[in-house]
Design an enzyme around this catalytic site. Structure first.
Site, PDB file in Angstrom:
ATOM      1  N   SER A  42      19.610 -27.857  -6.403  1.00  0.00           N
ATOM      2  CA  SER A  42      18.957 -26.816  -7.057  1.00  0.00           C
ATOM      3  C   SER A  42      17.466 -26.941  -7.318  1.00  0.00           C
ATOM      4  CB  SER A  42      19.678 -26.845  -8.490  1.00  0.00           C
ATOM      5  OG  SER A  42      19.300 -28.213  -9.187  1.00  0.00           O
ATOM      6  N   LYS A  43      17.120 -28.454  -7.176  1.00  0.00           N
ATOM      7  CA  LYS A  43      15.629 -28.838  -7.197  1.00  0.00           C
ATOM      8  C   LYS A  43      15.072 -28.338  -5.752  1.00  0.00           C
ATOM      9  CE  LYS A  43      13.373 -30.422  -9.847  1.00  0.00           C
ATOM     10  NZ  LYS A  43      12.708 -29.922 -10.931  1.00  0.00           N
TER      11      LYS A  43
ATOM     12  N   THR B 180      11.429 -33.643  -7.320  1.00  0.00           N
ATOM     13  CA  THR B 180      12.039 -35.021  -7.041  1.00  0.00           C
ATOM     14  C   THR B 180      11.972 -35.487  -5.590  1.00  0.00           C
ATOM     15  OG1 THR B 180      14.302 -36.269  -6.989  1.00  0.00           O
ATOM     16  CG2 THR B 180      14.369 -33.756  -7.389  1.00  0.00           C
ATOM     17  N   ASP B 181      12.115 -36.801  -5.320  1.00  0.00           N
ATOM     18  CA  ASP B 181      12.380 -37.309  -3.995  1.00  0.00           C
ATOM     19  C   ASP B 181      14.012 -36.873  -3.517  1.00  0.00           C
ATOM     20  OD1 ASP B 181      13.671 -39.280  -5.474  1.00  0.00           O
ATOM     21  OD2 ASP B 181      12.668 -41.049  -4.487  1.00  0.00           O
ATOM     22  N   GLU B 182      14.922 -36.608  -4.437  1.00  0.00           N
ATOM     23  CA  GLU B 182      16.389 -36.454  -4.206  1.00  0.00           C
ATOM     24  C   GLU B 182      16.351 -35.298  -3.141  1.00  0.00           C
ATOM     25  OE1 GLU B 182      19.090 -37.341  -7.201  1.00  0.00           O
ATOM     26  OE2 GLU B 182      17.680 -38.527  -8.207  1.00  0.00           O
TER      27      GLU B 182
ATOM     28  N   TYR C 105      22.495 -31.231  -8.341  1.00  0.00           N
ATOM     29  CA  TYR C 105      21.182 -31.457  -9.082  1.00  0.00           C
ATOM     30  C   TYR C 105      19.986 -31.100  -7.920  1.00  0.00           C
ATOM     31  CZ  TYR C 105      16.948 -34.036 -10.291  1.00  0.00           C
ATOM     32  OH  TYR C 105      15.634 -34.283 -10.593  1.00  0.00           O
TER      33      TYR C 105
ATOM     34  N   ARG D  59      16.731 -47.826  -4.896  1.00  0.00           N
ATOM     35  CA  ARG D  59      15.878 -46.452  -5.665  1.00  0.00           C
ATOM     36  C   ARG D  59      14.582 -47.232  -5.669  1.00  0.00           C
ATOM     37  NH1 ARG D  59      19.651 -44.435  -4.140  1.00  0.00           N
ATOM     38  NH2 ARG D  59      21.426 -43.036  -5.330  1.00  0.00           N
TER      39      ARG D  59
ATOM     40  N   LEU E  87      14.649 -27.394 -25.930  1.00  0.00           N
ATOM     41  CA  LEU E  87      15.264 -28.337 -26.607  1.00  0.00           C
ATOM     42  C   LEU E  87      16.884 -28.445 -26.359  1.00  0.00           C
ATOM     43  CD1 LEU E  87      13.454 -28.205 -29.998  1.00  0.00           C
ATOM     44  CD2 LEU E  87      13.045 -29.577 -28.011  1.00  0.00           C
TER      45      LEU E  87
HETATM   46  P1  NAD Z   1      14.630 -34.433 -18.989  1.00  0.00           P
HETATM   47  O1  NAD Z   1      16.064 -34.031 -18.972  1.00  0.00           O
HETATM   48  O2  NAD Z   1      14.394 -35.750 -20.029  1.00  0.00           O
HETATM   49  O3  NAD Z   1      13.716 -33.244 -19.684  1.00  0.00           O
HETATM   50  C1  NAD Z   1      13.990 -31.950 -19.180  1.00  0.00           C
HETATM   51  C2  NAD Z   1      13.342 -30.917 -20.554  1.00  0.00           C
HETATM   52  O4  NAD Z   1      13.642 -29.744 -20.187  1.00  0.00           O
HETATM   53  C3  NAD Z   1      13.912 -31.461 -21.926  1.00  0.00           C
HETATM   54  O5  NAD Z   1      13.016 -31.400 -22.874  1.00  0.00           O
HETATM   55  C4  NAD Z   1      14.922 -29.951 -21.913  1.00  0.00           C
HETATM   56  O6  NAD Z   1      14.934 -29.557 -23.042  1.00  0.00           O
HETATM   57  C5  NAD Z   1      14.195 -29.150 -21.216  1.00  0.00           C
HETATM   58  N1  NAD Z   1      14.954 -27.811 -20.650  1.00  0.00           N
HETATM   59  C6  NAD Z   1      16.150 -27.891 -19.801  1.00  0.00           C
HETATM   60  N2  NAD Z   1      16.378 -26.696 -19.721  1.00  0.00           N
HETATM   61  C7  NAD Z   1      15.433 -25.656 -20.260  1.00  0.00           C
HETATM   62  C8  NAD Z   1      15.379 -24.299 -20.082  1.00  0.00           C
HETATM   63  N3  NAD Z   1      16.190 -23.679 -19.449  1.00  0.00           N
HETATM   64  N4  NAD Z   1      14.295 -23.878 -20.674  1.00  0.00           N
HETATM   65  C9  NAD Z   1      13.455 -24.738 -21.297  1.00  0.00           C
HETATM   66  N5  NAD Z   1      13.449 -25.938 -21.421  1.00  0.00           N
HETATM   67  C10 NAD Z   1      14.413 -26.563 -20.729  1.00  0.00           C
HETATM   68  O7  NAD Z   1      14.166 -34.778 -17.691  1.00  0.00           O
HETATM   69  P2  NAD Z   1      12.828 -35.612 -17.040  1.00  0.00           P
HETATM   70  O8  NAD Z   1      13.523 -36.764 -16.574  1.00  0.00           O
HETATM   71  O9  NAD Z   1      11.737 -35.512 -17.919  1.00  0.00           O
HETATM   72  O10 NAD Z   1      12.351 -34.743 -15.795  1.00  0.00           O
HETATM   73  C11 NAD Z   1      11.465 -33.651 -15.737  1.00  0.00           C
HETATM   74  C12 NAD Z   1      11.256 -33.006 -14.441  1.00  0.00           C
HETATM   75  O11 NAD Z   1      10.949 -34.210 -13.661  1.00  0.00           O
HETATM   76  C13 NAD Z   1      12.419 -32.318 -13.761  1.00  0.00           C
HETATM   77  O12 NAD Z   1      12.068 -31.209 -13.324  1.00  0.00           O
HETATM   78  C14 NAD Z   1      12.902 -33.340 -12.933  1.00  0.00           C
HETATM   79  O13 NAD Z   1      13.690 -32.903 -11.632  1.00  0.00           O
HETATM   80  C15 NAD Z   1      11.523 -34.015 -12.355  1.00  0.00           C
HETATM   81  N6  NAD Z   1      12.096 -35.444 -11.947  1.00  0.00           N
HETATM   82  C16 NAD Z   1      12.465 -36.360 -12.514  1.00  0.00           C
HETATM   83  C17 NAD Z   1      12.420 -37.711 -12.184  1.00  0.00           C
HETATM   84  C18 NAD Z   1      13.105 -38.813 -12.987  1.00  0.00           C
HETATM   85  O14 NAD Z   1      13.284 -39.907 -12.536  1.00  0.00           O
HETATM   86  N7  NAD Z   1      13.459 -38.560 -14.224  1.00  0.00           N
HETATM   87  C19 NAD Z   1      11.843 -38.048 -10.980  1.00  0.00           C
HETATM   88  C20 NAD Z   1      11.388 -37.083 -10.205  1.00  0.00           C
HETATM   89  C21 NAD Z   1      11.515 -35.693 -10.620  1.00  0.00           C
END
Ligand code: NAD
Length: 354
Positions: free
Chosen positions: A162-163, A133-135, A159, A223, A34
């Site tokens: 790191s991914k 991610t595609d990034e 970001y 995008r 959270l």
């Molecule tokens: P978000 O920031 O909305 O959610 C991340 C969640 O991870 C949050 O609930 C946060 O509390 C939790 N979190 C963060 N650090 C933590 C830790 N150390 N321990 C436990 N929980 C932790 O992100 P999102 O947009 O839902 O993305 C989720 C995943 O999907 C990520 O890995 C992101 O790289 C990937 N992703 C996102 C997108 C996008 O467009 N949003 C696209 C491709 C991939």
């Protein structure tokens, strides 16, 4: 089956949790620390379901993570916990390195430890699905190129770097330790419950409040947008039917420039929320162009042929239909985002792009 979802209180993780509870028979455990972007309100509609479990835990707390594995005995792990906002990674990269790289390492080690004690039939079912991610692929300069699963990694921001690191680590745990892993790399998501710092909810909420709609540079960055509910269906398909060790790209077939995203939102708001703030005649009047983000990639675009061909997944929403649903959701769910603003989150901290 029992599925452990890390980051399940975030934008995509909560959509996944809602999907798994509402549309499947699986039992889930959401593991989430959270952070500012995790929100239990996003899990409200499923929190009383007997197949839903939640535990507050940071993936960097290795002993606690191991205990959760022992207690919950998951059959599958879906790893979404991450720091996810590019602007924040430029302001303070450390948290991204810790959570996205070290956090993934700890989770993999906890999974490896748990997996090593499973019997052979449990081992056959076990999966560690890393959501990325595609990034990681970097920037596409040419308008005809697409990212496919063999595109070399070339991340631009802290970001995406790191991914990218976490993806490599996951692959190494498959190759070296034979942990049954899956990786998905997805394009930009949008939809309900999206934290208001990200482009689409930021523009909707700012427009409704008569605030300026800042666009980086000339707004011509492209995008590939995917409705979040299409993404979670793809994730579940990969989890159930994906081939161990494989990577699947997930995309929306919806390439749109940032300026077109913003003007489309303004047009939908003209129709659905005609009572505008008094200071403006049209929502578009609020658009302003601001200095570009350092290292801002020009274009991302996914070739999602593999997941379509091998697993039969294809997105159901067009950008037009998904955006309209999203705007409607924000118009109906003011309470959800106002509770965020009433907490320690401040409007002026909102970033300007994805
Ligand atoms: P978000 O920031 O909305 O959610 C991340 C969640 O991870 C949050 O609930 C946060 O509390 C939790 N979190 C963060 N650090 C933590 C830790 N150390 N321990 C436990 N929980 C932790 O992100 P999102 O947009 O839902 O993305 C989720 C995943 O999907 C990520 O890995 C992101 O790289 C990937 N992703 C996102 C997108 C996008 O467009 N949003 C696209 C491709 C991939």
């Amino acid at each position: 089956m029992k599925i452990l979802i890390t980051g399940g209180a975030g934008f995509i993780g909560s959509a996944l949790a809602r999907y798994l509870i509402n549309k499947t028979e699986n039992t889930i455990m959401v593991l989430d620390s959270l952070t500012y972007s995790g929100n239990l309100d996003s899990l409200k509609e499923i929190k009383n379901n007997s197949r839903f479990n939640f535990t507050k835990c940071n993936i960097l707390e290795f002993e606690k993570v191991k205990e959760i594995f022992t207690y919950f005995e998951p059959c599958k792990i879906m790893h979404l916990a991450a720091e996810s906002h590019v602007d924040r990674s430029i302001d303070s990269p450390k948290q991204f390195i810790e959570t996205n790289i070290f956090g993934t390492y700890y989770l993999l080690e906890a999974a490896r430890n748990f997996y090593s004690n499973l019997n052979s039939s449990q081992k056959l079912d076990f999966r560690f699905h890393h959501i990325s991610t595609d990034e990681v692929y970097g920037d596409l300069k040419n308008n005809n190129d697409l990212f496919n699963e063999s595109t070399p990694y070339s991340p631009s921001s802290p970001y995406s770097a790191s991914k990218a690191s976490s993806d490599h680590i996951v692959r190494a745990w498959k190759k070296t330790f034979n942990l049954p892993t899956l990786i998905t790399n997805c394009s930009n998501n949008y939809g309900p419950y999206h934290f208001p710092e990200k482009l689409i909810p930021h523009i909707i909420i700012s427009a409704l409040n008569g605030r300026s709609l800042p666009i980086y540079g000339n707004g011509k960055q492209i995008r590939d947008w995917l409705y979040v509910e299409d993404h979670v269906k793809a994730l579940y398909k990969v989890l159930c039917d994906g081939k161990i060790g494989e990577t699947y790209n997930i995309g929306g077939y919806n390439e749109v420039t940032n300026i077109d995203v913003v003007t489309s939102i303004c047009e939908i708001l003209e129709e659905l929320a005609p009572n505008k703030p008094k200071s403006i005649k049209h929502y578009k009047d609020l658009i302003s162009f601001v200095e570009d983000r350092p290292g801002h990639d020009y274009r991302y675009a996914i070739d999602a042929t593999k997941i379509k061909k091998h697993l039969g997944w294809y997105p159901e929403e067009t950008f037009e239909s998904g955006l309209r649903k999203t705007v409607k959701w924000y118009l109906k769910n003011k309470d959800w985002y106002e509770r965020i603003f009433s907490g320690d989150y401040k409007l002026e901290r909102i970033g300007k792009s994805e």
